[in-house]
Write a protein that holds these residues in place. Structure first.
Motif, short mmCIF file in Angstrom:
data_model
loop_
_atom_site.label_atom_id
_atom_site.label_comp_id
_atom_site.label_asym_id
_atom_site.label_seq_id
_atom_site.Cartn_x
_atom_site.Cartn_y
_atom_site.Cartn_z
N GLU A 33 -8.41 24.76 37.80
CA GLU A 33 -9.14 23.99 38.80
C GLU A 33 -8.16 23.13 39.57
OE1 GLU A 33 -11.86 21.25 36.92
OE2 GLU A 33 -10.25 19.93 36.27
N ILE A 34 -8.57 22.78 40.78
CA ILE A 34 -7.87 21.76 41.57
C ILE A 34 -8.86 20.61 41.63
CG2 ILE A 34 -6.83 21.18 43.79
CD1 ILE A 34 -6.62 24.37 44.09
N LYS A 79 -4.89 16.40 42.50
CA LYS A 79 -4.44 16.12 43.87
C LYS A 79 -5.29 15.00 44.46
CE LYS A 79 -1.19 19.09 44.50
NZ LYS A 79 0.16 18.58 44.63
N LYS A 80 -4.68 14.26 45.37
CA LYS A 80 -5.46 13.33 46.19
C LYS A 80 -6.45 14.16 47.01
CE LYS A 80 -1.70 10.06 47.02
NZ LYS A 80 -0.91 9.42 48.08
N PRO A 81 -7.50 13.53 47.57
CA PRO A 81 -8.45 14.30 48.36
C PRO A 81 -7.80 15.09 49.50
CG PRO A 81 -9.38 12.18 47.84
CD PRO A 81 -7.95 12.15 47.35
N ASP A 82 -6.74 14.56 50.08
CA ASP A 82 -6.07 15.27 51.17
C ASP A 82 -4.76 15.93 50.73
OD1 ASP A 82 -4.71 12.92 50.73
OD2 ASP A 82 -4.40 12.46 52.85
N GLN A 98 -2.41 9.34 40.17
CA GLN A 98 -2.41 8.84 38.79
C GLN A 98 -3.81 8.33 38.40
OE1 GLN A 98 0.48 5.81 37.87
NE2 GLN A 98 -0.22 5.60 35.78
N LYS A 99 -4.46 7.59 39.30
CA LYS A 99 -5.81 7.08 39.02
C LYS A 99 -6.81 8.23 38.92
CE LYS A 99 -5.10 2.64 38.88
NZ LYS A 99 -5.21 1.95 37.61
N ILE A 100 -6.67 9.22 39.83
CA ILE A 100 -7.55 10.39 39.79
C ILE A 100 -7.35 11.13 38.48
CG2 ILE A 100 -8.09 12.60 40.88
CD1 ILE A 100 -7.21 11.27 43.56
N GLN A 101 -6.09 11.26 38.07
CA GLN A 101 -5.76 11.94 36.83
C GLN A 101 -6.38 11.21 35.63
OE1 GLN A 101 -1.59 12.31 34.99
NE2 GLN A 101 -1.78 14.04 36.41
N GLU A 102 -6.24 9.89 35.59
CA GLU A 102 -6.84 9.11 34.50
C GLU A 102 -8.34 9.32 34.45
OE1 GLU A 102 -5.60 5.08 35.25
OE2 GLU A 102 -3.51 5.52 34.77
N LYS A 103 -8.98 9.35 35.61
CA LYS A 103 -10.42 9.58 35.67
C LYS A 103 -10.76 10.95 35.09
CE LYS A 103 -14.28 10.06 38.87
NZ LYS A 103 -14.68 10.26 40.25
#
Length: 79
Positions: free
Chosen positions: A75-76, A50-53, A4-9
């Protein structure tokens, strides 16, 4: 960092570049990427967050290939 945080970024980055960003929550196609980012002039980008992993499911891989074969950008994004 959560997805969720990655998505917001990523939404913030894309909007700062002028994209119109839509978070896809319920579609008629399972496995479709999380974000639809439409730039001025409409060169559509589908962004799977996606999370880094984090791993793509087989269905997500299929959908990304299907979108690429249809001429869409994909893109991923891992933050």
């Amino acid at each position: 960092m959560t997805e969720q945080k990655i998505q917001e970024k990523r939404i913030g980055e894309l909007e700062a570049k002028g994209y119109f960003v839509i978070k896809l929550t319920l579609t008629n196609k399972n496995g479709i990427p999380d974000l639809l980012a439409i730039p001025p002039g409409s060169d559509v980008l589908f962004s799977e967050i996606k999370k880094p992993d984090g791993k793509l499911s087989r269905l997500q891989e299929f959908r990304l290939k299907q979108l690429n074969d249809h001429g869409c950008k994909t893109e991923i994004y891992r933050g």
